[in-house]
Design a protein around this motif. Structure first.
Motif, PDB file in Angstrom:
ATOM      1  N   LEU A 142       0.796  -1.234  -0.120  1.00 45.78           N
ATOM      2  CA  LEU A 142      -0.289   0.069  -0.082  1.00 45.78           C
ATOM      3  C   LEU A 142       0.862   1.392  -0.043  1.00 45.78           C
ATOM      4  O   LEU A 142       0.258   2.370  -0.559  1.00 45.78           O
ATOM      5  CB  LEU A 142      -0.917   0.059   0.983  1.00 45.78           C
ATOM      6  CG  LEU A 142      -2.131  -0.989   1.252  1.00 45.78           C
ATOM      7  CD1 LEU A 142      -2.912  -1.236   2.576  1.00 45.78           C
ATOM      8  CD2 LEU A 142      -2.734  -1.108  -0.009  1.00 45.78           C
ATOM      9  N   LEU A 159       1.276   3.558  -3.093  1.00 44.40           N
ATOM     10  CA  LEU A 159       0.226   4.625  -3.258  1.00 44.40           C
ATOM     11  C   LEU A 159       0.836   5.930  -2.698  1.00 44.40           C
ATOM     12  O   LEU A 159      -0.080   6.944  -3.235  1.00 44.40           O
ATOM     13  CB  LEU A 159      -1.144   4.040  -2.965  1.00 44.40           C
ATOM     14  CG  LEU A 159      -1.673   2.744  -3.283  1.00 44.40           C
ATOM     15  CD1 LEU A 159      -2.994   2.502  -2.615  1.00 44.40           C
ATOM     16  CD2 LEU A 159      -2.306   2.989  -4.879  1.00 44.40           C
ATOM     17  N   SER A 201       1.568   8.854  -5.128  1.00 42.70           N
ATOM     18  CA  SER A 201       0.287   9.435  -6.215  1.00 42.70           C
ATOM     19  C   SER A 201      -0.637  10.110  -5.236  1.00 42.70           C
ATOM     20  O   SER A 201      -0.845  11.219  -5.486  1.00 42.70           O
ATOM     21  CB  SER A 201      -0.625   8.089  -6.490  1.00 42.70           C
ATOM     22  OG  SER A 201       0.278   7.477  -7.564  1.00 42.70           O
ATOM     23  N   LEU A 202      -0.781   9.564  -3.920  1.00 40.55           N
ATOM     24  CA  LEU A 202      -1.605  10.473  -3.014  1.00 40.55           C
ATOM     25  C   LEU A 202      -0.952  11.889  -2.483  1.00 40.55           C
ATOM     26  O   LEU A 202      -1.642  12.738  -2.387  1.00 40.55           O
ATOM     27  CB  LEU A 202      -1.840   9.371  -1.766  1.00 40.55           C
ATOM     28  CG  LEU A 202      -2.653   8.284  -1.969  1.00 40.55           C
ATOM     29  CD1 LEU A 202      -2.832   7.357  -0.745  1.00 40.55           C
ATOM     30  CD2 LEU A 202      -4.038   8.552  -2.685  1.00 40.55           C
ATOM     31  N   ALA A 230      -1.475  10.955 -10.584  1.00 36.96           N
ATOM     32  CA  ALA A 230      -1.930   9.973  -9.574  1.00 36.96           C
ATOM     33  C   ALA A 230      -1.569   8.393 -10.152  1.00 36.96           C
ATOM     34  O   ALA A 230      -0.929   7.789  -9.955  1.00 36.96           O
ATOM     35  CB  ALA A 230      -3.162  10.055  -8.967  1.00 36.96           C
ATOM     36  N   LEU A 248       1.755   6.074 -10.010  1.00 36.29           N
ATOM     37  CA  LEU A 248       1.573   4.580  -9.805  1.00 36.29           C
ATOM     38  C   LEU A 248       2.087   3.504 -10.525  1.00 36.29           C
ATOM     39  O   LEU A 248       2.688   2.681 -10.191  1.00 36.29           O
ATOM     40  CB  LEU A 248       0.166   4.036  -9.453  1.00 36.29           C
ATOM     41  CG  LEU A 248      -0.172   2.749  -8.968  1.00 36.29           C
ATOM     42  CD1 LEU A 248       0.406   2.589  -7.700  1.00 36.29           C
ATOM     43  CD2 LEU A 248      -1.778   2.445  -8.744  1.00 36.29           C
TER      44      LEU A 248
END
Length: 272
Positions: free
Chosen positions: A94, A97, A100-101, A115, A119
């Motif tokens: 996780l 991510l 991107s976040l 985003a 990824l």
């Protein structure tokens, strides 16, 4: 056939792309181990920096921080997989991510585009190692060759045959003839691997899909550069642009190959 020299204006860049991918990517894939892991960390980190620079909005520039973050989450995942992988550390993927976040929360044009592409970049870092170590050396080399061969075949077919444009609003030089030639080139790579005993007839249709994913990576980066009003993703390679300019197709082809292999293994697992 037109004698316009501008038709071949970007031939040097295309040749350089092929040389860089074969020499750097191929060398690291064959070597495996630490050289491949370093490539899978450093290259995505630099590519993330380039992507963040091209899509940044007003305010503080956090491009370097996003590049470092991408490299850090890749280090975390390699560390977890190789040394302490267990259900208790299942959150490590996780972390992929995070770039991107975090990037999407900073002032930025086209947040959704950033985003998704961010990824894809970190998945490429993981994917190169996963293909080499999980599926095998032949599979990793196969994907690399598909990207190179489809790009070269598409380039020459597009310039020599021409015809209708594939997506003129985003990539005005790309033609349907070049796109199809890329698929044919990928199928020929598959035929070669079949002859060597490294896969079955499914390579003839799976590898063109991988090639198409690579072509979409090229087009996606072209669209981002057009939006940013820049010719190259950076000047990391003096006179020839940045890493995204050289590895944009590989960045989409590697995750595509991994996803396909999860659903339908297309090459026998092999060590080395």
């Amino acid at each position: 056939m037109s004698g316009d020299p501008q038709r071949w204006a970007d031939l040097r860049a295309r040749v350089l792309s092929a040389i860089v991918m074969v020499a750097v990517g191929g060398g690291a894939i064959v070597a495996g181990g630490l050289p491949l892991v370093l490539l899978g960390i450093v290259a995505p980190g630099l590519m993330m920096w380039e992507l963040a620079r091209m899509t940044r909005g007003a305010g503080a520039d956090v491009s370097v921080l996003l590049g470092v973050l991408a490299a850090a989450v890749l280090v975390l995942n390699y560390w977890a997989m190789w040394h302490f992988w267990s259900p208790g550390l299942s959150l490590a993927p996780l972390a992929l991510l995070l770039p991107s976040l975090v990037g999407a929360l900073t002032p930025r044009r086209d947040r959704a585009v950033f985003a998704v592409y961010a990824l894809v970049i970190v998945l490429t870092g993981i994917g190169l190692v996963a293909l080499r170590n999980g599926v095998g050396l032949p599979a990793a080399l196969c994907v690399l060759l598909v990207v190179v061969v489809s790009d070269v075949a598409g380039y020459f077919a597009g310039r020599l045959i021409g015809g209708p444009k594939f997506w003129p609003a985003i990539s005005p030089k790309k033609t349907w003839s070049g796109t199809v030639a890329g698929w044919i080139g990928a199928a020929l790579v598959g035929a070669g691997f079949m002859a060597a005993g490294w896969g079955g007839a499914q390579l003839l249709w799976i590898l063109p899909i991988v090639a198409f994913a690579g072509q979409m990576g090229d087009i996606a980066e072209s669209a981002i550069k057009r939006r940013a009003g820049v010719k190259d993703s950076s000047n990391l390679i003096p006179g020839h642009g940045g890493l995204l300019d050289r590895f944009d197709a590989l960045a989409f082809a590697v995750p595509a190959a991994l996803l396909i292999d999860l659903a339908l293994p297309f090459m026998p697992a092999a060590g080395g």
